[in-house]
Write a protein that holds these residues in place. Structure first.
Motif, PDB file in Angstrom:
ATOM      1  N   ALA A  48       0.859  -1.366  -0.411  1.00  0.00           N
ATOM      2  CA  ALA A  48       0.125   0.052  -0.321  1.00  0.00           C
ATOM      3  C   ALA A  48       1.377   1.474   0.227  1.00  0.00           C
ATOM      4  N   GLY A  49       2.145   1.106   0.097  1.00  0.00           N
ATOM      5  CA  GLY A  49       2.911   2.067  -0.218  1.00  0.00           C
ATOM      6  C   GLY A  49       4.100   2.628   1.410  1.00  0.00           C
ATOM      7  N   ILE A  50       5.002   2.939   0.832  1.00  0.00           N
ATOM      8  CA  ILE A  50       6.257   2.879   2.264  1.00  0.00           C
ATOM      9  C   ILE A  50       5.951   4.134   2.357  1.00  0.00           C
ATOM     10  N   ASN A  51       6.090   4.866   3.371  1.00  0.00           N
ATOM     11  CA  ASN A  51       5.885   6.180   4.450  1.00  0.00           C
ATOM     12  C   ASN A  51       4.623   6.924   3.975  1.00  0.00           C
ATOM     13  N   ASN A  52       3.513   5.837   4.028  1.00  0.00           N
ATOM     14  CA  ASN A  52       2.170   6.366   4.301  1.00  0.00           C
ATOM     15  C   ASN A  52       1.672   6.260   5.835  1.00  0.00           C
ATOM     16  N   THR A  53       1.043   6.413   5.671  1.00  0.00           N
ATOM     17  CA  THR A  53       0.322   6.678   7.721  1.00  0.00           C
ATOM     18  C   THR A  53      -0.728   4.774   7.389  1.00  0.00           C
TER      19      THR A  53
ATOM     20  N   LYS B 128      -6.036  -4.376   8.488  1.00  0.00           N
ATOM     21  CA  LYS B 128      -8.311  -4.931   7.937  1.00  0.00           C
ATOM     22  C   LYS B 128      -8.649  -4.306   7.365  1.00  0.00           C
ATOM     23  N   SER B 129      -7.584  -3.561   6.651  1.00  0.00           N
ATOM     24  CA  SER B 129      -8.248  -2.991   5.155  1.00  0.00           C
ATOM     25  C   SER B 129      -6.955  -2.083   4.313  1.00  0.00           C
ATOM     26  N   MET B 130      -6.299  -2.936   3.192  1.00  0.00           N
ATOM     27  CA  MET B 130      -4.775  -2.450   2.234  1.00  0.00           C
ATOM     28  C   MET B 130      -5.730  -1.506   1.963  1.00  0.00           C
ATOM     29  N   ALA B 131      -6.164  -1.184   1.208  1.00  0.00           N
ATOM     30  CA  ALA B 131      -7.588   0.077   1.067  1.00  0.00           C
ATOM     31  C   ALA B 131      -6.941   1.316   1.913  1.00  0.00           C
ATOM     32  N   GLU B 132      -7.619   1.112   3.007  1.00  0.00           N
ATOM     33  CA  GLU B 132      -7.729   2.093   3.733  1.00  0.00           C
ATOM     34  C   GLU B 132      -6.440   2.347   4.993  1.00  0.00           C
ATOM     35  N   ARG B 133      -5.705   1.287   4.458  1.00  0.00           N
ATOM     36  CA  ARG B 133      -4.747   1.186   5.413  1.00  0.00           C
ATOM     37  C   ARG B 133      -4.595   1.079   7.070  1.00  0.00           C
ATOM     38  N   THR B 134      -5.868   0.385   7.094  1.00  0.00           N
ATOM     39  CA  THR B 134      -6.418   0.270   9.532  1.00  0.00           C
ATOM     40  C   THR B 134      -5.902  -1.221   9.338  1.00  0.00           C
ATOM     41  N   ILE B 135      -4.757  -1.486  10.412  1.00  0.00           N
ATOM     42  CA  ILE B 135      -5.414  -2.394  11.255  1.00  0.00           C
ATOM     43  C   ILE B 135      -5.414  -2.695  12.653  1.00  0.00           C
ATOM     44  N   GLN B 136      -5.978  -3.570  13.162  1.00  0.00           N
ATOM     45  CA  GLN B 136      -6.954  -3.781  14.298  1.00  0.00           C
ATOM     46  C   GLN B 136      -5.879  -4.643  15.444  1.00  0.00           C
TER      47      GLN B 136
ATOM     48  N   GLY C 113       5.566   6.434  15.259  1.00  0.00           N
ATOM     49  CA  GLY C 113       5.075   7.636  15.812  1.00  0.00           C
ATOM     50  C   GLY C 113       4.586   7.370  16.298  1.00  0.00           C
ATOM     51  N   HIS C 114       3.805   6.750  16.822  1.00  0.00           N
ATOM     52  CA  HIS C 114       3.297   7.073  18.293  1.00  0.00           C
ATOM     53  C   HIS C 114       2.930   5.304  19.141  1.00  0.00           C
ATOM     54  N   TRP C 115       3.884   4.573  18.396  1.00  0.00           N
ATOM     55  CA  TRP C 115       4.219   3.652  18.639  1.00  0.00           C
ATOM     56  C   TRP C 115       4.663   3.356  20.963  1.00  0.00           C
TER      57      TRP C 115
ATOM     58  N   LEU D 209     -14.819   3.347  24.514  1.00  0.00           N
ATOM     59  CA  LEU D 209     -14.360   4.221  23.673  1.00  0.00           C
ATOM     60  C   LEU D 209     -13.347   3.592  22.698  1.00  0.00           C
ATOM     61  N   VAL D 210     -13.473   3.330  21.378  1.00  0.00           N
ATOM     62  CA  VAL D 210     -12.540   3.067  20.690  1.00  0.00           C
ATOM     63  C   VAL D 210     -11.389   3.874  20.045  1.00  0.00           C
ATOM     64  N   LYS D 211     -10.332   3.389  20.155  1.00  0.00           N
ATOM     65  CA  LYS D 211      -9.021   4.524  20.205  1.00  0.00           C
ATOM     66  C   LYS D 211      -8.226   4.219  18.717  1.00  0.00           C
ATOM     67  N   TYR D 212      -7.715   4.943  18.433  1.00  0.00           N
ATOM     68  CA  TYR D 212      -7.342   4.909  17.159  1.00  0.00           C
ATOM     69  C   TYR D 212      -6.289   5.785  17.288  1.00  0.00           C
ATOM     70  N   PHE D 213      -4.775   4.777  16.692  1.00  0.00           N
ATOM     71  CA  PHE D 213      -3.783   6.266  16.436  1.00  0.00           C
ATOM     72  C   PHE D 213      -2.963   5.260  15.285  1.00  0.00           C
ATOM     73  N   ARG D 214      -2.488   6.462  14.589  1.00  0.00           N
ATOM     74  CA  ARG D 214      -1.569   6.729  13.149  1.00  0.00           C
ATOM     75  C   ARG D 214      -0.182   6.386  13.512  1.00  0.00           C
ATOM     76  N   PHE D 215       0.171   5.515  12.217  1.00  0.00           N
ATOM     77  CA  PHE D 215       1.581   5.359  12.408  1.00  0.00           C
ATOM     78  C   PHE D 215       2.023   5.265  11.561  1.00  0.00           C
ATOM     79  N   LYS D 216       3.483   5.287  11.430  1.00  0.00           N
ATOM     80  CA  LYS D 216       3.480   5.358   9.499  1.00  0.00           C
ATOM     81  C   LYS D 216       4.962   4.299   9.365  1.00  0.00           C
ATOM     82  N   LEU D 217       4.586   3.555   8.155  1.00  0.00           N
ATOM     83  CA  LEU D 217       5.432   2.161   7.923  1.00  0.00           C
ATOM     84  C   LEU D 217       6.903   2.944   7.029  1.00  0.00           C
ATOM     85  N   ILE D 218       7.829   2.813   8.122  1.00  0.00           N
ATOM     86  CA  ILE D 218       9.027   3.355   7.425  1.00  0.00           C
ATOM     87  C   ILE D 218      10.111   2.129   7.532  1.00  0.00           C
ATOM     88  N   PRO D 219      11.143   2.293   6.984  1.00  0.00           N
ATOM     89  CA  PRO D 219      12.160   1.685   5.798  1.00  0.00           C
ATOM     90  C   PRO D 219      13.427   1.900   6.734  1.00  0.00           C
TER      91      PRO D 219
END
Length: 106
Positions: free
Chosen positions: A34-39, A94-102, A72-74, A50-60
């Motif tokens: 889904a791309g490197i350096n994407n969020t 969970k979704s490659m298109a939306e770049r989400t992980i459960q 990012g927010h590890w 309450l569901v908690k969301y975090f943003r991470f970047k996939l980085i080499p």
């Protein structure tokens, strides 16, 4: 891209203290499609309903061509869920298109 992959990782003291989490290559290489350096958006278990969301970047990893890491927010994630050495997390794309992980925590 519709690949789904799940991995389980038992956290070490180094994992807890680090600002980034190194993941198995087969998992991060699936994410990389889904791309490197994407969020990526990580959905953690609910806290007080309450569901908690975090943003991470996939980085080499510098100097390690075959390895990728999430950063990012590890540390905030570890603090929010009071993760300790020996905690086990299961990550599922969970979704490659939306770049989400459960993430589930045991």
């Amino acid at each position: 891209i519709s690949e789904v992959m799940t991995i389980t990782k038992t956290l070490t003291p180094t994992n807890i203290k680090a600002t980034r989490l190194y993941m198995p290559a087969e998992f991060t290489h699936t994410m990389a499609k889904a791309g490197i350096n994407n969020t990526w958006y990580v959905i953690g278990p609910p806290i007080d309903r309450l569901v908690k969301y975090f943003r991470f970047k996939l980085i080499p990893s510098i100097g390690r061509e075959t390895e990728l890491k999430i950063g990012g927010h590890w540390q905030k994630f570890c603090q929010t869920y009071d993760l300790k050495e020996g905690s086990s997390i299961t990550m599922k794309i969970k979704s490659m298109a939306e770049r989400t992980i459960q993430i589930a925590i045991a």
